[in-house]
Design a protein around this motif. Structure first.
Motif, PDB file in Angstrom:
ATOM      1  N   GLU A   1     113.579 -97.885 -11.133  1.00 11.11           N
ATOM      2  CA  GLU A   1     114.488 -97.955 -12.286  1.00 11.11           C
ATOM      3  C   GLU A   1     113.717 -98.089 -13.601  1.00 11.11           C
ATOM      4  OE1 GLU A   1     118.856 -99.519 -13.434  1.00 11.11           O
ATOM      5  OE2 GLU A   1     117.808-100.597 -11.836  1.00 11.11           O
TER       6      GLU A   1
ATOM      7  N   ARG B   1     125.260 -96.707 -17.324  1.00 11.07           N
ATOM      8  CA  ARG B   1     125.005 -95.776 -16.228  1.00 11.07           C
ATOM      9  C   ARG B   1     124.342 -96.488 -15.046  1.00 11.07           C
ATOM     10  NH1 ARG B   1     121.700 -91.011 -19.094  1.00 11.07           N
ATOM     11  NH2 ARG B   1     121.235 -92.629 -20.636  1.00 11.07           N
ATOM     12  N   SER B   2     124.724 -96.128 -13.861  1.00 14.13           N
ATOM     13  CA  SER B   2     124.075 -96.676 -12.662  1.00 14.13           C
ATOM     14  C   SER B   2     122.727 -96.001 -12.463  1.00 14.13           C
ATOM     15  CB  SER B   2     124.942 -96.430 -11.420  1.00 14.13           C
ATOM     16  OG  SER B   2     125.018 -95.032 -11.141  1.00 14.13           O
ATOM     17  N   LEU B   3     121.903 -96.586 -11.604  1.00 13.86           N
ATOM     18  CA  LEU B   3     120.609 -95.977 -11.295  1.00 13.86           C
ATOM     19  C   LEU B   3     120.827 -94.592 -10.707  1.00 13.86           C
ATOM     20  CD1 LEU B   3     117.551 -95.980 -11.014  1.00 13.86           C
ATOM     21  CD2 LEU B   3     117.795 -97.286  -8.886  1.00 13.86           C
ATOM     22  N   TYR B   4     121.848 -94.468  -9.869  1.00 16.89           N
ATOM     23  CA  TYR B   4     122.203 -93.180  -9.264  1.00 16.89           C
ATOM     24  C   TYR B   4     122.435 -92.132 -10.358  1.00 16.89           C
ATOM     25  CZ  TYR B   4     125.131 -89.811  -6.671  1.00 16.89           C
ATOM     26  OH  TYR B   4     125.663 -88.688  -6.121  1.00 16.89           O
ATOM     27  N   GLN B   5     123.209 -92.500 -11.391  1.00 19.09           N
ATOM     28  CA  GLN B   5     123.506 -91.569 -12.485  1.00 19.09           C
ATOM     29  C   GLN B   5     122.267 -91.264 -13.308  1.00 19.09           C
ATOM     30  OE1 GLN B   5     126.588 -94.093 -14.154  1.00 19.09           O
ATOM     31  NE2 GLN B   5     128.198 -92.638 -13.546  1.00 19.09           N
ATOM     32  N   LYS B   6     121.448 -92.285 -13.538  1.00 17.22           N
ATOM     33  CA  LYS B   6     120.250 -92.081 -14.360  1.00 17.22           C
ATOM     34  C   LYS B   6     119.245 -91.167 -13.667  1.00 17.22           C
ATOM     35  CE  LYS B   6     119.735 -96.595 -15.324  1.00 17.22           C
ATOM     36  NZ  LYS B   6     119.253 -97.862 -15.930  1.00 17.22           N
TER      37      LYS B   6
ATOM     38  N   THR C   1     119.596 -89.135  -4.191  1.00 13.91           N
ATOM     39  CA  THR C   1     120.951 -89.164  -4.741  1.00 13.91           C
ATOM     40  C   THR C   1     122.029 -88.495  -3.884  1.00 13.91           C
ATOM     41  OG1 THR C   1     120.487 -87.134  -5.989  1.00 13.91           O
ATOM     42  CG2 THR C   1     120.056 -89.228  -7.090  1.00 13.91           C
TER      43      THR C   1
ATOM     44  N   ASP D   1     121.362 -95.638  -3.004  1.00  9.90           N
ATOM     45  CA  ASP D   1     122.354 -96.614  -2.539  1.00  9.90           C
ATOM     46  C   ASP D   1     121.746 -97.611  -1.562  1.00  9.90           C
ATOM     47  OD1 ASP D   1     124.172 -95.386  -4.104  1.00  9.90           O
ATOM     48  OD2 ASP D   1     125.336 -94.462  -2.501  1.00  9.90           O
TER      49      ASP D   1
ATOM     50  N   HIS E   1     119.576 -99.958  -3.457  1.00 14.47           N
ATOM     51  CA  HIS E   1     120.446-100.906  -4.160  1.00 14.47           C
ATOM     52  C   HIS E   1     120.924-102.003  -3.202  1.00 14.47           C
ATOM     53  CE1 HIS E   1     123.092-102.069  -7.452  1.00 14.47           C
ATOM     54  NE2 HIS E   1     124.073-102.205  -6.576  1.00 14.47           N
TER      55      HIS E   1
ATOM     56  N   HIS F   1     121.166-106.250  -3.194  1.00 15.00           N
ATOM     57  CA  HIS F   1     122.439-106.960  -3.339  1.00 15.00           C
ATOM     58  C   HIS F   1     123.157-107.303  -2.034  1.00 15.00           C
ATOM     59  CE1 HIS F   1     122.317-106.435  -7.691  1.00 15.00           C
ATOM     60  NE2 HIS F   1     121.969-105.180  -7.509  1.00 15.00           N
TER      61      HIS F   1
END
Length: 482
Positions: A377, A402-407, A433, A443, A446, A450
């Motif tokens: 990230e 923006r999420s990491l996925y989007q970035k 992705t 994901d 991530h 979490h």
């Protein structure tokens, strides 16, 4: 010893850019001085400003003199200019410098998160007193009294101490000056030759083949015995020290080939092979997934070159255990191969990168998984900011909604649009992705952070890095280019 009372923290609003700056002819006021700095320095001021935002202001005090209730800057005018433009980009004429104005407006959004409000200055009583020291800063060595600029060799050695592999000609020179197989006389001679001339040899692919050396991941390595490598280097240094040697004799590839033919008897015996080793004592024997095939067919500029030396292959199993290994073990302990060099300007990201080259992934698997996700990230955020890809209303990439996925997707689209990514990089991004359930996807990374259910597997963490390595190299290379 008490700090001199002449040192003061002075508000940036009380600092005046010197209208009589020696970088240009005197002007009437600070506004014109700012204009002249833009004319003279142009994009250099922007790069300085970006460095201030990324790394912070240099701790070197500004030299100033009193001017009514303010202070005129005698030394530190470039930094003053950069900070004033960071604080107020509107000071840049949008019609004259539209691109520069836009760049500073983007930097301003980051700068205001932690603005510089005051600066440590040394206050001189008058201009004459200040100029006495400014002269030492800007008029050369003056027999050692003034500032002594580093030569390229010194710069490269400094970079090496901070984990940045120096150019291969510096690595070769270090080998010459430290090898036990090279005489003191030759070592002294190496001090006399011009590094730029020596560089012509080391950067010549054909010459490296004759010398039995190669490079991979920014390291100069060989599969030939050290004594043989030392013999070849010694002869080159000796020939370059002859009175009739000139740069014209090695100017072109043909010149260098003709030059080295004159002493072919002094070149290494390439049949005397050994386990691959680094010419600068970076151990590669246990360092991660380098094999002889890759070593001897190194990729340079996208082209595979012929093997630089033959590899001994045992004819029967009884000899196998005694012979030189044909590959270096692919098993590694760390997430990132420890011999991989990435030039990373961001201090935090660079430290994390180095930690990922040291963390034992089997012992600290959760630490490795979380740290890799953070590094990904940080790299993506740095790229978005360096390329000006923040969206309207975003102060920084790290604070963007923006999420990491989007970035990652946004970065991928930029690389594809600008033809900066080959097929291998495209595939890596798809793994990150597109495959939402993949153990190598964003994901999943991530969830390592979490989820209190999902635990990472060491091999998966290393494979994730292997898949995205080219992607990450491309990101930081592009950031460096900015």
């Amino acid at each position: 010893m008490a700090i001199s009372k002449s040192y003061k923290q002075i508000s940036i609003t009380r600092l005046i850019l010197n209208p009589e700056n020696d970088r240009f002819e005197p002007v009437e006021n600070e506004k014109l001085a700012l204009e002249m700095m833009l004319q003279k320095m142009g994009s250099k001021i922007y790069f300085l400003a970006a460095d201030i935002v990324n790394r912070g202001l240099s701790p070197k005090p500004f030299y100033v003199i009193p001017h009514y209730n303010k202070y005129v800057v005698k030394d530190g005018n470039r930094r003053t200019t950069a900070i004033k433009f960071l604080s107020r980009p509107k000071l840049i004429d949008e019609k004259k410098y539209p691109t520069l104005r836009l760049k500073f407006e983007k930097l301003h959004n980051r700068y205001i998160q932690s603005p510089i409000k005051s600066i440590l200055c040394y206050v001189y009583p008058d201009a004459l007193s200040a100029d006495n020291w400014v002269e030492l800063e800007h008029t050369g060595e003056q027999k050692g009294v003034g500032t002594v600029e580093w030569e390229s060799e010194e710069i490269h050695r400094f970079n090496k101490k901070h984990g940045k592999n120096p150019p291969i000609q510096i690595q070769a020179m270090d080998f010459i000056r430290n090898s036990v197989f090279i005489s003191d006389e030759i070592k002294e001679m190496s001090e006399q030759i011009k590094l730029t001339n020596f560089e012509r040899f080391i950067n010549d692919t054909n010459i490296r083949k004759l010398l039995g050396i190669s490079w991979i991941n920014s390291q100069l390595i060989s599969g030939v015995e050290e004594s043989e490598i030392a013999k070849g280097f010694s002869r080159i240094v000796y020939e370059m020290n002859k009175p009739n040697f000139t740069v014209k004799s090695i100017y072109t590839a043909k010149d260098r080939a003709d030059f080295i033919k004159k002493f072919s008897d002094g070149l290494p015996d390439l049949s005397k092979t050994t386990t691959p080793w680094s010419l600068n004592n970076w151990s590669i024997e246990n360092d991660d997934d380098i094999d002889i095939e890759k070593l001897s067919n190194e990729t340079e500029g996208g082209q595979k070159s012929p093997p630089i030396h033959p590899i001994n292959k045992p004819s029967n199993s009884s000899q196998e255990n005694k012979s030189t290994k044909s590959t270096i073990p692919v098993t590694r302990k760390s997430v990132i191969p420890s011999n991989l060099a990435i030039r990373i300007a961001n201090p935090k990201a660079n430290k994390i990168h180095n930690e990922l080259k040291k963390i034992d992934v089997k012992t600290f698997v959760n630490c490795a998984a979380v740290t890799l996700r953070v590094f990904l990230e940080l790299s993506v955020d740095s790229f978005l900011e360096a390329k000006g890809l923040l969206k309207e209303g975003e102060i920084s990439a790290s604070l963007a909604p923006r999420s990491l996925y989007q970035k990652v997707n946004d970065v991928s689209q930029y690389l594809h649009k600008n033809k900066l990514a080959d097929e291998s990089i495209t595939m890596a991004v798809k793994l990150l992705t597109k495959e939402k359930n993949s153990v190598w996807g964003v994901d999943t990374m991530h969830a390592y952070v979490h989820s209190n259910k999902l635990s990472p597997i060491p091999g998966d963490i290393q494979t994730t890095w292997d898949n995205i390595q080219d992607f990450m190299l491309t990101l930081w290379a592009q950031i460096e280019a900015e």
